[in-house]
Structures are given as C-alpha cells and as structure tokens.
Write an enzyme that holds these catalytic residues in place. Sequence first.
Site, short mmCIF file in Angstrom:
data_model
loop_
_atom_site.label_atom_id
_atom_site.label_comp_id
_atom_site.label_asym_id
_atom_site.label_seq_id
_atom_site.Cartn_x
_atom_site.Cartn_y
_atom_site.Cartn_z
N LYS A 1 0.33 11.56 5.47
CA LYS A 1 0.62 10.43 6.37
C LYS A 1 1.25 9.27 5.57
O LYS A 1 2.26 8.70 5.97
CB LYS A 1 -0.69 10.01 7.04
N LYS B 1 0.84 -1.21 0.00
CA LYS B 1 0.00 0.00 0.00
C LYS B 1 0.88 1.27 0.00
O LYS B 1 0.56 2.26 -0.66
CB LYS B 1 -0.92 -0.01 1.23
#
Length: 296
Positions: free
Chosen positions: A242, A174
Amino acid sequence: MSTLPTVAWIGLGIMGSPMAENLLKAGYSVSGFTLERAKLDRLTAAGGRAADSIADAVRDADVVITMVPASPQVEAIAYGPDGILAHARPGTLLIDMSSITPRTSIELAAAGLEKGLRVLDAPVSGGEAGAVEAALSIMVGGEQADFDSALPLLEAVGRTIVRCGPHGSGQTVKAANQLIVAINIQACAEAVVFLERSGVDLRAALDVLNGGLAGSTVLTRKKDNFLNRDFGPGFRIDLHHKDLGIVTDAARAVGAPLPVGAVVTQLVASLRAQGDGGLDHSALLRSVERLAGRQV
Ligand code: NAD
C-alpha cells in the site's frame, strides 16, 4: 481530577494497542474502538474503556486518534454514519496516525474544518518495537497551533516529533520513509544471501556491518528476523505494498523518478502474489532467496 485531554482511540492493531497503552501509562483516559473483541479486552485490561462504537468512543473526547490500515478505512471511520465527523464535538482535535495518501489527509482536514474539528496527519515510523517503547518518529502535517496543542500527547507515544508543513505533508514524508525502508530491507536481504552463499558467519557479518556506514535502524531492528527466518509481523508486506503505491503515485504527480523504488515496488508486489502478504516486510529476504534458486 486529571487536566489531561480525554482521548478516543480508533484502530487498536499492532501499532494502535501499544500506543494507546502508552497514553494510559502517561495518565490519559482512553476510550477505544476497533473491530477485534480481543483488542478491546486488551485495552480494558490496561485501564482503558472499550467503546461499543465509534460514536460512543468519540462523543465525549477532546482528542480523537485514528490508527487504521489505509485510506478506505480512514474514510469509513471519518465519514460513515457512525463516524467521527458525525459524532465528535466541535473543537475536537482529530489526529490521524495511519499511513494514507496525502490527498486523503488534505480532504479529511477540509471536511473536518467544516464540522469545526481541527485535523492533523501524523503518521509514524519505528515499527511495533517503536510503538511499544514510545520511541516512534512522528511526521506531522497541519496548523502550527494544532501541532503545539498535540505535542504533549504525541510525546507520550513518540520521541522524534516534527511538524513538516501543511495538511498532507506528514503523509508525504511518511511515503519517503517507506521508500527508504523498503530499499534498505532489500539491500540487507541481498547482502544476507550473498554472505551465506560465500560461507561467511552471518551473525558476525551483520554485527560488523551494522557498526559501519552500512549500518541502519532497519538492520538493527530486522537482523534477528533475517537470522532466524522469523517473518511474523511486525509490518505486513500488504501494508508496505500500500505504502509503495502511495509513494509511486505521489512521486509521479510531482515528476520525481524513483528507479530503484520501482524495482522494490515490483518485488513487494511479487511477494504478495506468492501469498506472503501477511508476513513481515523482512520477508523480502524470501524473494531474494527464490531469485537465488532456493525453495522457500
Ligand atoms: P493492523 O492491521 O494491525 O491494525 C489496524 C486496526 O484497525 C485493526 O485493529 C482493525 O480492527 C482496525 N480497523 C480497521 N477498520 C476499522 C473500522 N472500520 N473501525 C474500527 N477499527 C478499524 O495495522 P497496524 O500494523 O497497526 O498499522 C496501522 C497503520 O499504521 C497503517 O496505516 C500502517 O501502514 C501504519 N504503520 C504500521 C507500522 C507497523 O510496523 N505495523 C509501522 C508504522 C506505521
């Protein structure tokens, strides 16, 4: 009587709400908990049960799914006194679908194992549209047997579902996904400003570009955001900031240089610093426009 596992869903935000609704449509019974009352009402309207707390949601669940912003929230809902590890039954399958650091996933799997829980990291790609359409890509880390038992449920929310390796490897994949997406958006944004400055019909240009080698899912999904300067999220710049932190750290740890990724990471940080953290990541176009001297 349904033989499907009962599901607890923690975190009903932009992604979690439509994903939980797809489970309901597939016949699963879902108890949900999240911080916003309106999201709980939305779950009830779709046929789910609004729980009063995490403990209430997970107590009778066979499968617990979490979809919250980042590692601190995953740690809070897993390890807190009202948390999953304290209240889920031994044998429960815990599937964390949030995008977090691989290290947090590895630690969660070990802590879960001590409580008799089976844990998978299963972050997703495909955005809000992919969540609504049950068309997500899901990258999974964990034991093969747990992946096999999760697969029917994951097929109700996603389309491309792949076990990438042991705990944490779903998160590593991811992180790579987020690197590619950010660089792709930045490339599209630079092309948009260049095309407009050149006086070309932007819609026509993006259509033909998307049919060739420059085409991408990013361009397909974000074309209207660029054309209409519509930067409502979607995927917030705060979350991409993030994720770029995650990939930067993870890549440094294995000695993989990310020169273009480093530039995009700084551009995303700059957008946030200018107050655009709540906008969709297609707002990278705003930063290119500012660099080009336009007031936006
Ligand atoms: P969001 O902010 O819309 O939703 C997060 C939800 O988590 C909120 O409803 C909030 O109430 C809930 N939450 C936070 N702390 C909680 C707690 N202590 N207890 C219970 N609920 C809590 O975020 P999102 O856009 O749905 O993203 C969720 C995750 O999915 C993130 O990790 C994100 O990076 C990832 N992701 C998002 C997208 C996207 O397009 N939005 C795409 C792929 C992956």
